[in-house]
Design a protein around this motif. Structure first.
Motif, mmCIF file in Angstrom:
data_model
loop_
_atom_site.group_PDB
_atom_site.id
_atom_site.type_symbol
_atom_site.label_atom_id
_atom_site.label_comp_id
_atom_site.label_asym_id
_atom_site.label_seq_id
_atom_site.Cartn_x
_atom_site.Cartn_y
_atom_site.Cartn_z
ATOM 1 N N ALA A 99 0.852 -1.186 0.000
ATOM 2 C CA ALA A 99 0.000 0.000 0.000
ATOM 3 C C ALA A 99 0.888 1.237 0.000
ATOM 4 N N ALA A 100 0.258 2.403 -0.095
ATOM 5 C CA ALA A 100 1.033 3.647 -0.114
ATOM 6 C C ALA A 100 1.921 3.748 1.118
ATOM 7 N N LEU A 101 1.419 3.268 2.282
ATOM 8 C CA LEU A 101 2.215 3.197 3.498
ATOM 9 C C LEU A 101 1.842 1.927 4.236
ATOM 10 N N GLN A 102 2.804 1.078 4.530
ATOM 11 C CA GLN A 102 2.570 -0.159 5.270
ATOM 12 C C GLN A 102 3.572 -0.266 6.400
ATOM 13 N N ILE A 103 3.073 -0.574 7.615
ATOM 14 C CA ILE A 103 3.928 -0.755 8.784
ATOM 15 C C ILE A 103 3.932 -2.229 9.142
ATOM 16 N N GLY A 148 2.084 -9.492 12.931
ATOM 17 C CA GLY A 148 1.773 -8.269 13.658
ATOM 18 C C GLY A 148 2.162 -8.319 15.120
ATOM 19 N N THR A 149 2.678 -7.229 15.642
ATOM 20 C CA THR A 149 3.049 -7.110 17.047
ATOM 21 C C THR A 149 2.564 -5.783 17.588
ATOM 22 N N ASN A 150 2.685 -5.617 18.910
ATOM 23 C CA ASN A 150 2.296 -4.355 19.527
ATOM 24 C C ASN A 150 3.153 -3.196 19.049
ATOM 25 N N ALA A 151 4.341 -3.495 18.522
ATOM 26 C CA ALA A 151 5.221 -2.426 18.066
ATOM 27 C C ALA A 151 4.701 -1.745 16.808
ATOM 28 N N GLN A 152 3.783 -2.381 16.113
ATOM 29 C CA GLN A 152 3.273 -1.825 14.865
ATOM 30 C C GLN A 152 2.138 -0.847 15.147
ATOM 31 N N LYS A 153 2.493 0.288 15.735
ATOM 32 C CA LYS A 153 1.522 1.306 16.082
ATOM 33 C C LYS A 153 2.048 2.678 15.707
ATOM 34 N N ILE A 154 1.095 3.564 15.457
ATOM 35 C CA ILE A 154 1.397 4.985 15.322
ATOM 36 C C ILE A 154 0.936 5.649 16.612
ATOM 37 N N VAL A 155 1.829 6.339 17.300
ATOM 38 C CA VAL A 155 1.516 6.967 18.583
ATOM 39 C C VAL A 155 1.807 8.457 18.491
ATOM 40 N N MET A 156 0.808 9.266 18.898
ATOM 41 C CA MET A 156 0.960 10.720 18.932
ATOM 42 C C MET A 156 0.743 11.182 20.366
ATOM 43 N N PRO A 157 1.805 11.522 21.087
ATOM 44 C CA PRO A 157 1.681 11.919 22.493
ATOM 45 C C PRO A 157 0.907 13.218 22.651
ATOM 46 N N GLY A 158 0.285 13.350 23.850
ATOM 47 C CA GLY A 158 -0.437 14.572 24.165
ATOM 48 C C GLY A 158 0.370 15.477 25.063
ATOM 49 N N VAL A 159 -0.334 16.370 25.799
ATOM 50 C CA VAL A 159 0.320 17.385 26.621
ATOM 51 C C VAL A 159 0.446 16.958 28.073
ATOM 52 N N TYR A 160 -0.636 16.403 28.646
ATOM 53 C CA TYR A 160 -0.668 16.114 30.070
ATOM 54 C C TYR A 160 -0.515 14.622 30.341
ATOM 55 N N ASN A 161 0.189 14.321 31.419
ATOM 56 C CA ASN A 161 0.282 12.960 31.946
ATOM 57 C C ASN A 161 0.598 11.952 30.842
ATOM 58 N N ILE A 162 -0.303 10.959 30.601
ATOM 59 C CA ILE A 162 -0.039 9.888 29.625
ATOM 60 C C ILE A 162 -0.902 10.060 28.373
ATOM 61 N N GLU A 163 -1.339 11.250 28.073
ATOM 62 C CA GLU A 163 -2.179 11.506 26.894
ATOM 63 C C GLU A 163 -1.531 10.973 25.620
ATOM 64 N N ARG A 164 -2.377 10.430 24.741
ATOM 65 C CA ARG A 164 -1.880 9.970 23.447
ATOM 66 C C ARG A 164 -3.044 9.590 22.547
ATOM 67 N N VAL A 165 -2.759 9.513 21.272
ATOM 68 C CA VAL A 165 -3.622 8.850 20.302
ATOM 69 C C VAL A 165 -2.777 7.754 19.691
ATOM 70 N N ALA A 166 -3.272 6.515 19.727
ATOM 71 C CA ALA A 166 -2.497 5.373 19.236
ATOM 72 C C ALA A 166 -3.352 4.564 18.273
ATOM 73 N N LEU A 167 -2.760 4.209 17.150
ATOM 74 C CA LEU A 167 -3.442 3.415 16.137
ATOM 75 C C LEU A 167 -2.534 2.265 15.744
ATOM 76 N N GLY A 168 -3.077 1.038 15.806
ATOM 77 C CA GLY A 168 -2.262 -0.085 15.364
ATOM 78 C C GLY A 168 -2.679 -1.403 15.959
ATOM 79 N N GLN A 169 -1.735 -2.349 15.972
ATOM 80 C CA GLN A 169 -1.991 -3.720 16.388
ATOM 81 C C GLN A 169 -1.917 -3.878 17.900
#
Length: 260
Positions: free
Chosen positions: A45-49, A55-76
């Motif tokens: 595909a145009a982008l494949q991880i 598949g493992t837990n390492a195959q994720k996209i993580v975007m950290p937030g500002v406070y504490n443990i905030e994040r947006v995570a997409l993946g396995q």
């Protein structure tokens, strides 16, 4: 830190040398046929991880937030399970989690929305055993607070409240009680049935309700039937009372005439 591109395989590599020319390289990206791969040498595909079937837990996209443990995570999440996770803060030191995804191991086949109570450590973020909402992929049913719908289109685990509920397609609505040919059971017959069975005729017993539950539309129709039957009995009783009143009035007038 060194970055390098492979001339023949189109890979992108990096390494931290630590003053040693023998430090191994790690592959970052592969570009082939306008497709980019991370952790794979054969992107489809145009982008494949990562690679398929590994598949493992390492195959994720993580975007950290500002406070504490905030994040947006997409993946396995392992074993083919995958999720989109939102972690937001309750205050500057604690955060709660919400996941949307698929987890055949925990919830079964379908799409779930699950929640985790606030904590200050991501490793302690614990998602509840039962999902907030679950859409079953096998029969297209929906569970609220449960992933077991037992063949129903909608299953709710626990109490619910609504401002308005409308039940349609209730068959055999009991207006037939008011038809001239309806055989209205006598109060004596009803009393005999109650003495023998411990409940009204046509109404399920407590044991039946405990085993089978209540169908709201059907039960409302049954209760209306009893109300209509009761209304007919009251009308009959009223007619009897009025007849007795007229007879009593006639007797009173006759007695008054005789007393003169």
């Amino acid at each position: 830190m060194q970055f390098a591109g492979g001339f023949f395989d189109q890979h992108l590599y990096f390494r931290k040398t630590n003053n040693s020319a023998t430090t191994p390289w790690s592959r970052v990206l592969l570009e082939r046929d306008n497709k980019v791969g991370i952790g794979t040498i054969d992107p489809t595909a145009a982008l494949q991880i990562g690679d398929f079937a590994t598949g493992t837990n390492a195959q994720k996209i993580v975007m950290p937030g500002v406070y504490n443990i905030e994040r947006v995570a997409l993946g396995q999440d392992g074993n083919g399970n995958s999720s989109l996770e939102f972690v937001n803060h309750s205050d500057a030191n604690v955060s709660y989690g919400i996941k949307v995804g698929t987890n055949i191991d925990r919830y079964g086949g379908g799409l779930y929305i699950a929640t985790a109570a606030s904590t200050n450590d991501y490793s302690k973020l614990s998602y509840r055993d039962q999902p907030a909402i679950f859409a079953n992929a096998n029969d297209n049913s929906v569970g609220i607070g449960t992933n077991a719908t037992y063949g129903y289109r909608l299953a709710v685990a626990g109490p619910m409240i609504a401002e308005r509920i409308k039940v349609k397609q209730v068959t055999n609505w009991p207006d037939y009680v008011f038809k001239k040919d309806y055989q209205l059971p006598s109060l004596k017959e009803v009393a005999t049935f109650i003495d023998k069975n411990g409940h009204l005729p046509g109404i399920p017993s407590a044991a039946e309700i405990a085993n089978d539950g209540i169908e709201v539309g059907d039960m409302n129709a049954r209760l209306l039937q009893k109300i209509e039957e009761m209304t007919l009995h009251l009308i009959q009783q009223q007619q009897v009372v009025e007849k007795l009143q007229r007879e009593n009035e006639a007797i009173r007038q006759q007695l008054q005439k005789l007393s003169k």
